[in-house]
Structures are given as structure tokens and as C-alpha cells.
Design an enzyme around this catalytic site. Sequence first.
Site, short mmCIF file in Angstrom:
data_model
loop_
_atom_site.label_atom_id
_atom_site.label_comp_id
_atom_site.label_asym_id
_atom_site.label_seq_id
_atom_site.Cartn_x
_atom_site.Cartn_y
_atom_site.Cartn_z
N HIS A 163 0.85 -1.10 0.02
CA HIS A 163 0.02 -0.02 -0.41
C HIS A 163 0.96 0.96 0.09
CE1 HIS A 163 -3.82 -2.26 2.13
NE2 HIS A 163 -3.75 -1.56 1.49
N CYS A 250 -2.41 1.59 9.66
CA CYS A 250 -3.62 -0.08 9.15
C CYS A 250 -5.17 0.22 9.88
CB CYS A 250 -3.73 -0.95 8.76
SG CYS A 250 -1.78 -1.07 8.09
C1 CIR Z 1 -4.69 -7.48 3.96
O1 CIR Z 1 -4.11 -7.79 3.32
O2 CIR Z 1 -5.64 -6.30 3.41
C2 CIR Z 1 -4.32 -7.07 4.82
N1 CIR Z 1 -3.96 -8.47 5.79
C3 CIR Z 1 -3.51 -6.32 5.41
C4 CIR Z 1 -4.06 -4.72 5.06
C5 CIR Z 1 -3.09 -3.79 5.87
N2 CIR Z 1 -3.79 -2.33 6.11
C6 CIR Z 1 -2.84 -1.04 5.31
O3 CIR Z 1 -2.16 -1.46 4.98
N3 CIR Z 1 -3.64 -0.40 5.75
#
Ligand code: CIR
Length: 255
Positions: A163, A250
Amino acid sequence: MSKFQYVIAKTPGKSYVEGLTTSNLGKPDYEKLLVQHKAYVEALKKCGVEVTLLSASEEFPDSTFVEDTAVLTSGFAVVTNPGAESRNGEIVEIESALKDFYKKFHYIKSPGTLDGGDILQADNKFYIGISERTNEEGARQLKEILEGEGFEATIIPLQKFFHLKTGIAYLGNNKMVVAGEFVDHPAFESYDKIIITNEDEYSANCIRVNEYVIIPEGYSETKRKINEAGYETIELDMSEVRKQDGGLSCLSLRF
Ligand code: CIR
């Protein structure tokens, strides 16, 4: 940088350990994760925000990563359209929680997809990453919404990062924490950069919350650089969050 008053976070469910990941760091320890999540919420409270803690949802293993479901400003909320199929339904609960705080909503609509983790705000400017989760159409829709609301928006196609905010954080006062592909990126030329080395890359995902910058534990060089830039830091153990590709930003929506 405006002061944050509220935070939305969400307790991870037991299904968290079955969530999406590319990290190869092994299965998370759920009990340890709960301890780490609790410490995260406590750290946010120390920063002076009021935390709304949503309860766990077993049907959505990745739903503790609430950041991906919305983009928030002081005047309006944008409900995203998360790019991972298994996460898309997470927006229903978040929109309803946001209704206690917002009257004005915008939406990212299919075929546009967008994860909040790809969005960085730096004062009146937004940076929108195009990633595996955020597609061109999602980025275009968000840019149009933000420009319509008087903000500037720049789209940044990502090369390697998962991201956008995996590799960048804005601390206010024109200070930008940058790692990897963002260190020499022309879009961030005008900022005072705090450069994170490749080996400390994970610590580029840090969050400024009012008087503090919360950083992951174990990165003494990053801590030193941020302290030298004039910020007090809080360090948190993120081991079980990292195993599922997550970081500090996140785990919350801050507004
Ligand atoms: C995903 O793959 O969507 C989750 N395991 C991790 C999301 C992390 N979110 C972020 O960096 N904003």
C-alpha cells in the site's frame, strides 16, 4: 496538521489468523495479537483521542485493518470499495459507525476499487497510490471527489510497496517519512524528508497522532530520526500485525 479527536478501531477476531498475507512470517499468535491491539488502543488514548472500539467480526478475518474501509477529512467521509474480495463487505459496518460522526458521505464505486491504506493526507494535499488493491478507476474517482471538495490530489502508481502508506507517513510541519521507492520520488521533493533505510523499512509506517508519533518497536534509528525532528515517540510491538501485512496506520481511522 489538524488535531485528531476521534479514532475508530476494531478488535481482531480469532479468524484473523486465516486472513490475507504475503509476509511469510508465520501464523500470528492470537492471544499475543490481542495484547498488542490493546496496547495500540491505549497508546491512542494517551494521544488524547476518544476511541470507538468495534467488536470482532469472525466473518471478516482482516477487518481489524479498518483504515482500508474509509478516507476521512474533517468535513466528509469517503467509504471505499476495498480491492480484496474477502474484505469488501467490511464497509457496511464502518459506514454505519461513521454515521455517528459524519453527515456527508462520498463513495468509491465499482469498477473502481480503493483501499484506505493507499491514501496519504499531507495538509490540503492527498496522495493516492495505485496498487494491487487500488485501481486506476478507484484512484480517479477519489481524486475527483477530493478536488471537488477543494483538496489537491496526486495519483502515484506503486512499484513495490503493498500500500502507499507501507512506505510513507506525514508528520506535519512539512516533514515526510519516506522509504524505498519514495525516497527519490519527484512527488515528495518539496518535503523535509526523514529517510528510512531499507532494513528499517517496516518502520516507515508510523502515525502522528497529536503530540506523539507512534512507531513500531525495535527501530532505534527511526526513533532517533523522529525524535531529532522534534517529535515524542511511543513504541509498540507489532509482531503479530506484521505477520498479516499490517502496520500501525492500518489498525485505525483517525479524524
Ligand atoms: C490485507 O491483506 O488486506 C490485510 N491482511 C492487511 C491490510 C493492511 N492494511 C493497510 O496497510 N492499510
